[in-house]
Design a protein around this motif. Structure first.
Motif, PDB file in Angstrom:
ATOM      1  N   LEU A 160       0.806  -1.221   0.000  1.00  0.00           N
ATOM      2  CA  LEU A 160       0.000   0.000   0.000  1.00  0.00           C
ATOM      3  C   LEU A 160       0.844   1.277   0.000  1.00  0.00           C
ATOM      4  N   LYS A 161       1.817   1.379   0.891  1.00  0.00           N
ATOM      5  CA  LYS A 161       2.628   2.595   0.940  1.00  0.00           C
ATOM      6  C   LYS A 161       3.358   2.849  -0.375  1.00  0.00           C
ATOM      7  N   PRO A 162       3.994   1.834  -1.002  1.00  0.00           N
ATOM      8  CA  PRO A 162       4.629   2.082  -2.301  1.00  0.00           C
ATOM      9  C   PRO A 162       3.629   2.478  -3.387  1.00  0.00           C
ATOM     10  N   ALA A 163       2.435   1.901  -3.370  1.00  0.00           N
ATOM     11  CA  ALA A 163       1.424   2.244  -4.373  1.00  0.00           C
ATOM     12  C   ALA A 163       0.982   3.696  -4.210  1.00  0.00           C
ATOM     13  N   ILE A 164       0.799   4.132  -2.978  1.00  0.00           N
ATOM     14  CA  ILE A 164       0.407   5.529  -2.729  1.00  0.00           C
ATOM     15  C   ILE A 164       1.540   6.465  -3.141  1.00  0.00           C
ATOM     16  N   ALA A 165       2.768   6.111  -2.773  1.00  0.00           N
ATOM     17  CA  ALA A 165       3.926   6.952  -3.116  1.00  0.00           C
ATOM     18  C   ALA A 165       4.125   7.053  -4.623  1.00  0.00           C
ATOM     19  N   ALA A 166       3.727   6.033  -5.363  1.00  0.00           N
ATOM     20  CA  ALA A 166       3.853   6.066  -6.824  1.00  0.00           C
ATOM     21  C   ALA A 166       2.838   7.019  -7.447  1.00  0.00           C
ATOM     22  N   ILE A 181       4.592  12.277  -1.347  1.00  0.00           N
ATOM     23  CA  ILE A 181       4.502  11.899   0.063  1.00  0.00           C
ATOM     24  C   ILE A 181       5.651  12.538   0.829  1.00  0.00           C
ATOM     25  N   ASP A 182       5.345  13.111   1.986  1.00  0.00           N
ATOM     26  CA  ASP A 182       6.384  13.585   2.896  1.00  0.00           C
ATOM     27  C   ASP A 182       6.769  12.387   3.758  1.00  0.00           C
ATOM     28  N   SER A 183       7.876  11.791   3.484  1.00  0.00           N
ATOM     29  CA  SER A 183       8.274  10.554   4.158  1.00  0.00           C
ATOM     30  C   SER A 183       8.577  10.744   5.639  1.00  0.00           C
ATOM     31  N   GLN A 184       8.595  11.994   6.107  1.00  0.00           N
ATOM     32  CA  GLN A 184       8.818  12.242   7.529  1.00  0.00           C
ATOM     33  C   GLN A 184       7.532  12.606   8.260  1.00  0.00           C
ATOM     34  N   GLN A 185       6.409  12.468   7.580  1.00  0.00           N
ATOM     35  CA  GLN A 185       5.127  12.798   8.209  1.00  0.00           C
ATOM     36  C   GLN A 185       4.070  11.742   7.901  1.00  0.00           C
ATOM     37  N   GLU A 186       4.469  10.500   7.815  1.00  0.00           N
ATOM     38  CA  GLU A 186       3.507   9.443   7.531  1.00  0.00           C
ATOM     39  C   GLU A 186       2.820   9.013   8.821  1.00  0.00           C
ATOM     40  N   SER A 187       1.501   8.836   8.742  1.00  0.00           N
ATOM     41  CA  SER A 187       0.700   8.581   9.935  1.00  0.00           C
ATOM     42  C   SER A 187      -0.228   7.397   9.734  1.00  0.00           C
ATOM     43  N   LEU A 188      -0.512   6.729  10.841  1.00  0.00           N
ATOM     44  CA  LEU A 188      -1.478   5.639  10.855  1.00  0.00           C
ATOM     45  C   LEU A 188      -2.508   5.946  11.924  1.00  0.00           C
ATOM     46  N   PHE A 189      -3.775   5.985  11.519  1.00  0.00           N
ATOM     47  CA  PHE A 189      -4.889   6.240  12.436  1.00  0.00           C
ATOM     48  C   PHE A 189      -5.743   4.989  12.504  1.00  0.00           C
ATOM     49  N   GLY A 190      -6.136   4.629  13.712  1.00  0.00           N
ATOM     50  CA  GLY A 190      -7.052   3.518  13.878  1.00  0.00           C
ATOM     51  C   GLY A 190      -8.004   3.769  15.029  1.00  0.00           C
ATOM     52  N   HIS A 191      -9.243   3.294  14.869  1.00  0.00           N
ATOM     53  CA  HIS A 191     -10.263   3.417  15.904  1.00  0.00           C
ATOM     54  C   HIS A 191     -10.748   2.025  16.295  1.00  0.00           C
ATOM     55  N   SER A 192     -10.948   1.786  17.574  1.00  0.00           N
ATOM     56  CA  SER A 192     -11.437   0.532  18.099  1.00  0.00           C
ATOM     57  C   SER A 192     -10.439  -0.585  17.777  1.00  0.00           C
ATOM     58  N   PHE A 193     -10.829  -1.608  17.003  1.00  0.00           N
ATOM     59  CA  PHE A 193      -9.853  -2.636  16.625  1.00  0.00           C
ATOM     60  C   PHE A 193      -8.770  -2.039  15.727  1.00  0.00           C
ATOM     61  N   GLY A 194      -9.110  -0.996  14.980  1.00  0.00           N
ATOM     62  CA  GLY A 194      -8.100  -0.290  14.189  1.00  0.00           C
ATOM     63  C   GLY A 194      -7.094   0.408  15.087  1.00  0.00           C
ATOM     64  N   VAL A 241      -0.959  15.891  14.318  1.00  0.00           N
ATOM     65  CA  VAL A 241      -0.078  15.169  13.412  1.00  0.00           C
ATOM     66  C   VAL A 241       0.644  16.136  12.474  1.00  0.00           C
ATOM     67  N   PHE A 242      -0.070  17.102  11.931  1.00  0.00           N
ATOM     68  CA  PHE A 242       0.547  18.002  10.978  1.00  0.00           C
ATOM     69  C   PHE A 242       1.461  19.049  11.609  1.00  0.00           C
TER      70      PHE A 242
END
Length: 151
Positions: free
Chosen positions: A9-15, A19-32, A145-146
């Motif tokens: 996923l990350k390479p597909a998005i970057a393609a 992408i700012d490679s120093q500001q990548e974030s992962l958000f999850g809620h509940s089981f996420g 985050v930003f």
């Protein structure tokens, strides 16, 4: 799943996008949220910022405790660099008391890792329950985050 994020996923998005490679974030809620914590514990360099909103910490007899302890040990031994890593934990104050206590206790357990650079924050959102948390904290998450320093 973390392998899919890293290898596919990350390479597909970057393609497709800048992408700012120093500001990548992962958000999850509940089981996420539980997954976001698991990803940070097992692949801390995968993202710069992790957000776990109402994480399901009680699941499967507290499944995340061993990975959490292993992560803390690796950080303390200098095996993991968390100087540019942040974790935002959040829960609603109308969620069951045990869930609020769990996320508060997690933040307290991880707080000593600030000596190694890990930045943690905890938001207990007034008037919000488990299901209303995501829209209620969206602006706070984006702002934190930003504006997080990565250097």
């Amino acid at each position: 799943m973390a392998g899919f994020l890293e290898k596919t996923l990350k390479p597909a998005i970057a393609a497709q996008y800048k992408i700012d490679s120093q500001q990548e974030s992962l958000f999850g809620h509940s089981f996420g949220g539980m997954f976001a914590l698991y990803a940070m514990y097992t692949r801390p360099a995968l993202f710069d910022h992790y957000v776990a909103a109402s994480p399901t910490l009680w699941w499967a007899n507290r499944y995340l405790l061993p990975p959490e302890r292993a992560f803390a040990g690796r950080v303390e031994r200098g095996e993991v660099d968390v100087r540019h890593t942040s974790l935002m934990l959040a829960a609603g104050d109308v969620e069951p008391a045990q869930e609020v206590q769990d996320v508060t206790a997690l933040e307290r357990r991880l707080q000593p890792l600030s000596a190694y650079g890990l930045r943690t924050s905890l938001r207990i959102q007034p008037g919000e329950d488990h299901m209303s948390m995501t829209p209620a904290i969206a602006a706070q998450v984006l702002r934190e985050v930003f504006t997080a320093r990565t250097q």
